[in-house]
Scaffold this motif. Structure first.
Motif, PDB file in Angstrom:
ATOM      1  N   ALA A  43      31.048  29.664 -32.394  1.00 55.34           N
ATOM      2  CA  ALA A  43      30.961  28.358 -31.697  1.00 55.34           C
ATOM      3  C   ALA A  43      29.435  27.897 -31.373  1.00 55.34           C
ATOM      4  CB  ALA A  43      31.863  28.260 -30.452  1.00 55.34           C
ATOM      5  N   ASP A  44      28.769  26.855 -31.642  1.00 62.65           N
ATOM      6  CA  ASP A  44      27.301  26.746 -31.578  1.00 62.65           C
ATOM      7  C   ASP A  44      27.162  25.528 -30.474  1.00 62.65           C
ATOM      8  OD1 ASP A  44      24.586  26.344 -31.625  1.00 62.65           O
ATOM      9  OD2 ASP A  44      24.907  24.979 -33.699  1.00 62.65           O
ATOM     10  N   GLU A  45      26.852  26.216 -29.316  1.00 60.85           N
ATOM     11  CA  GLU A  45      26.704  24.969 -28.250  1.00 60.85           C
ATOM     12  C   GLU A  45      27.963  24.038 -28.070  1.00 60.85           C
ATOM     13  OE1 GLU A  45      24.433  25.327 -25.982  1.00 60.85           O
ATOM     14  OE2 GLU A  45      22.552  25.989 -27.126  1.00 60.85           O
ATOM     15  N   PRO A  46      29.142  24.802 -27.983  1.00 65.15           N
ATOM     16  CA  PRO A  46      30.483  23.915 -28.018  1.00 65.15           C
ATOM     17  C   PRO A  46      30.601  22.718 -27.064  1.00 65.15           C
ATOM     18  CG  PRO A  46      30.869  26.287 -27.318  1.00 65.15           C
ATOM     19  CD  PRO A  46      29.524  26.056 -27.781  1.00 65.15           C
ATOM     20  N   THR A  47      29.894  22.816 -26.121  1.00 63.90           N
ATOM     21  CA  THR A  47      30.163  22.073 -25.005  1.00 63.90           C
ATOM     22  C   THR A  47      28.696  21.111 -24.805  1.00 63.90           C
ATOM     23  OG1 THR A  47      29.495  23.521 -23.286  1.00 63.90           O
ATOM     24  CG2 THR A  47      31.645  23.367 -23.768  1.00 63.90           C
ATOM     25  N   GLY A  48      27.899  21.264 -25.640  1.00 61.68           N
ATOM     26  CA  GLY A  48      26.551  20.685 -25.601  1.00 61.68           C
ATOM     27  C   GLY A  48      26.617  19.142 -25.333  1.00 61.68           C
ATOM     28  N   ASN A  49      27.812  18.336 -25.807  1.00 58.80           N
ATOM     29  CA  ASN A  49      27.699  17.005 -26.056  1.00 58.80           C
ATOM     30  C   ASN A  49      28.777  16.574 -24.988  1.00 58.80           C
ATOM     31  OD1 ASN A  49      25.633  16.802 -27.740  1.00 58.80           O
ATOM     32  ND2 ASN A  49      27.030  16.481 -29.376  1.00 58.80           N
ATOM     33  N   LEU A  50      29.573  17.315 -24.211  1.00 61.09           N
ATOM     34  CA  LEU A  50      30.501  16.918 -23.214  1.00 61.09           C
ATOM     35  C   LEU A  50      30.015  16.931 -21.744  1.00 61.09           C
ATOM     36  CD1 LEU A  50      33.178  19.308 -24.969  1.00 61.09           C
ATOM     37  CD2 LEU A  50      32.464  17.154 -25.597  1.00 61.09           C
TER      38      LEU A  50
ATOM     39  N   GLY B 288      33.840  18.167 -16.675  1.00 60.35           N
ATOM     40  CA  GLY B 288      35.171  18.186 -17.221  1.00 60.35           C
ATOM     41  C   GLY B 288      35.822  18.660 -18.320  1.00 60.35           C
ATOM     42  N   SER B 289      35.321  17.913 -19.402  1.00 55.74           N
ATOM     43  CA  SER B 289      35.398  18.333 -20.751  1.00 55.74           C
ATOM     44  C   SER B 289      35.121  19.534 -21.079  1.00 55.74           C
ATOM     45  CB  SER B 289      35.046  17.208 -21.824  1.00 55.74           C
ATOM     46  OG  SER B 289      35.556  16.028 -21.497  1.00 55.74           O
ATOM     47  N   SER B 290      33.935  20.193 -20.707  1.00 57.27           N
ATOM     48  CA  SER B 290      33.361  21.401 -21.285  1.00 57.27           C
ATOM     49  C   SER B 290      34.413  22.563 -20.586  1.00 57.27           C
ATOM     50  CB  SER B 290      32.125  21.396 -20.327  1.00 57.27           C
ATOM     51  OG  SER B 290      31.109  20.710 -20.913  1.00 57.27           O
ATOM     52  N   ARG B 291      34.825  22.335 -19.619  1.00 61.58           N
ATOM     53  CA  ARG B 291      35.748  23.259 -18.872  1.00 61.58           C
ATOM     54  C   ARG B 291      37.145  23.475 -19.709  1.00 61.58           C
ATOM     55  NH1 ARG B 291      33.944  21.240 -13.915  1.00 61.58           N
ATOM     56  NH2 ARG B 291      35.470  19.841 -13.862  1.00 61.58           N
ATOM     57  N   GLU B 292      37.588  22.273 -20.042  1.00 60.59           N
ATOM     58  CA  GLU B 292      38.860  22.276 -20.882  1.00 60.59           C
ATOM     59  C   GLU B 292      38.536  23.091 -22.117  1.00 60.59           C
ATOM     60  OE1 GLU B 292      39.626  18.183 -21.597  1.00 60.59           O
ATOM     61  OE2 GLU B 292      40.567  17.736 -19.526  1.00 60.59           O
ATOM     62  N   ILE B 293      37.435  22.716 -23.047  1.00 62.59           N
ATOM     63  CA  ILE B 293      36.895  23.481 -24.161  1.00 62.59           C
ATOM     64  C   ILE B 293      36.948  24.874 -23.939  1.00 62.59           C
ATOM     65  CG2 ILE B 293      35.266  23.604 -26.048  1.00 62.59           C
ATOM     66  CD1 ILE B 293      37.111  21.041 -26.200  1.00 62.59           C
ATOM     67  N   ILE B 294      36.171  25.290 -22.881  1.00 62.07           N
ATOM     68  CA  ILE B 294      36.151  26.842 -22.471  1.00 62.07           C
ATOM     69  C   ILE B 294      37.377  27.336 -22.335  1.00 62.07           C
ATOM     70  CG2 ILE B 294      35.016  28.535 -20.816  1.00 62.07           C
ATOM     71  CD1 ILE B 294      33.098  27.705 -22.941  1.00 62.07           C
ATOM     72  N   SER B 295      38.152  26.681 -21.604  1.00 64.81           N
ATOM     73  CA  SER B 295      39.628  27.116 -21.516  1.00 64.81           C
ATOM     74  C   SER B 295      40.459  27.445 -22.717  1.00 64.81           C
ATOM     75  CB  SER B 295      40.270  26.290 -20.527  1.00 64.81           C
ATOM     76  OG  SER B 295      41.552  26.804 -20.487  1.00 64.81           O
TER      77      SER B 295
ATOM     78  N   GLY C 113      35.702  15.084 -25.492  1.00 66.94           N
ATOM     79  CA  GLY C 113      36.527  16.344 -25.277  1.00 66.94           C
ATOM     80  C   GLY C 113      37.433  16.560 -26.562  1.00 66.94           C
ATOM     81  N   GLN C 114      38.158  15.233 -26.622  1.00 63.85           N
ATOM     82  CA  GLN C 114      39.450  15.370 -27.720  1.00 63.85           C
ATOM     83  C   GLN C 114      38.586  15.519 -28.958  1.00 63.85           C
ATOM     84  OE1 GLN C 114      41.004  11.485 -26.483  1.00 63.85           O
ATOM     85  NE2 GLN C 114      42.675  12.427 -25.242  1.00 63.85           N
ATOM     86  N   GLN C 115      37.727  14.972 -29.149  1.00 63.51           N
ATOM     87  CA  GLN C 115      37.094  15.132 -30.622  1.00 63.51           C
ATOM     88  C   GLN C 115      36.854  16.640 -30.672  1.00 63.51           C
ATOM     89  OE1 GLN C 115      34.211  11.996 -31.854  1.00 63.51           O
ATOM     90  NE2 GLN C 115      34.579  11.055 -30.253  1.00 63.51           N
ATOM     91  N   GLN C 116      36.136  17.363 -29.746  1.00 62.27           N
ATOM     92  CA  GLN C 116      35.760  18.592 -29.965  1.00 62.27           C
ATOM     93  C   GLN C 116      36.808  19.551 -29.968  1.00 62.27           C
ATOM     94  OE1 GLN C 116      33.899  20.333 -31.055  1.00 62.27           O
ATOM     95  NE2 GLN C 116      32.259  21.111 -29.514  1.00 62.27           N
TER      96      GLN C 116
END
Length: 233
Positions: A168-175, A178-185, A148-151
């Motif tokens: 953004a191309d599948e920005p949460t695909g590797n997360l 919890g990290s996905s929610r942070e990135i979308i936020s 998540g930090q790397q993203q």
């Protein structure tokens, strides 16, 4: 709303002739400044090809693509590269960070290629990392950070010079979730600040985070709706 992206009757054909594949089949689309759009489709739907068109990574077989009113449909590779540097910040599924560089150096790298002076690029990079909550991790290298930090570093790299479009191309695909929610936020907050955000995804849950949802199948847009369930961050 002022037009930012305008795609007119675009086709992308591979292997023209008897065995041709129409990755995009007469696609037309307008995205205005300050929109938050998800383009959703399954594997083979054409969404990645459309992303490459929108990101000036590829050119159409036929049709036109206007970005800020400029026809970028059939530019040379060098011309497209210039447009990408000015207009588009990319966030990729795989982060694409350089392992030997710190977070700050990773964010600075594209700015070096754009000719930004040392003091300015350092300030832009520090501000971008602070914006994504990594003000205390600037000297850390990718292997010292979570996915998540790397993203977040990748997002900081994309927004450092405030490009008009965040793609953004599948920005949460590797997360993880919890990290996905942070990135979308973070992405929603960037949209709230006035950025135009386009997310490419196969995940309905991610698409539902956007204000507008465009569905593509077999190279064609099959629906384009304003999300009635959109929630501001």
């Amino acid at each position: 709303m002022k037009k930012l992206v305008e795609v007119k009757d675009v086709c992308k054909v591979y292997n023209p002739g008897e065995n041709e594949v129409r990755a995009l089949d007469h696609v037309s689309l307008i995205i205005g400044e300050g929109e938050f759009v998800a383009i959703i489709g399954q594997s083979g739907s054409g969404k990645s090809t459309l992303m490459n068109m929108l990101g000036c990574l590829d050119t159409p077989t036929s049709g036109k693509y206007f970005l800020h009113g400029q026809d970028v449909s059939h530019m040379t590779d060098d011309e497209q590269s210039d447009v990408r540097n000015r207009e588009i910040g990319f966030i990729f599924q795989g982060f694409n960070l350089i392992p030997s560089l710190t977070a700050l150096e990773n964010v600075e790298l594209p700015l070096i290629y754009r000719g930004v002076g040392k003091k300015e690029r350092e300030l832009l990079s520090m501000n971008a990392l602070s914006k994504v909550g990594l003000g205390q991790r600037m000297t850390h290298k990718p292997n010292e950070m979570s996915g998540g930090q790397q993203q977040r570093v990748a997002i900081a790299r994309a927004i450092a010079q405030a490009p008009p479009i965040l793609l953004a191309d599948e920005p949460t695909g590797n997360l993880d979730s919890g990290s996905s929610r942070e990135i979308i936020s973070i992405i929603k907050k960037l949209y709230a600040e006035g950025r135009t955000v386009i997310i490419i995804t196969h995940d309905p849950g991610i698409a539902k985070q956007a204000r507008r949802i465009i569905t593509i199948s077999d190279g064609r847009i099959v629906s384009d709706i304003i999300n009635p369930d959109y929630v501001e961050e």
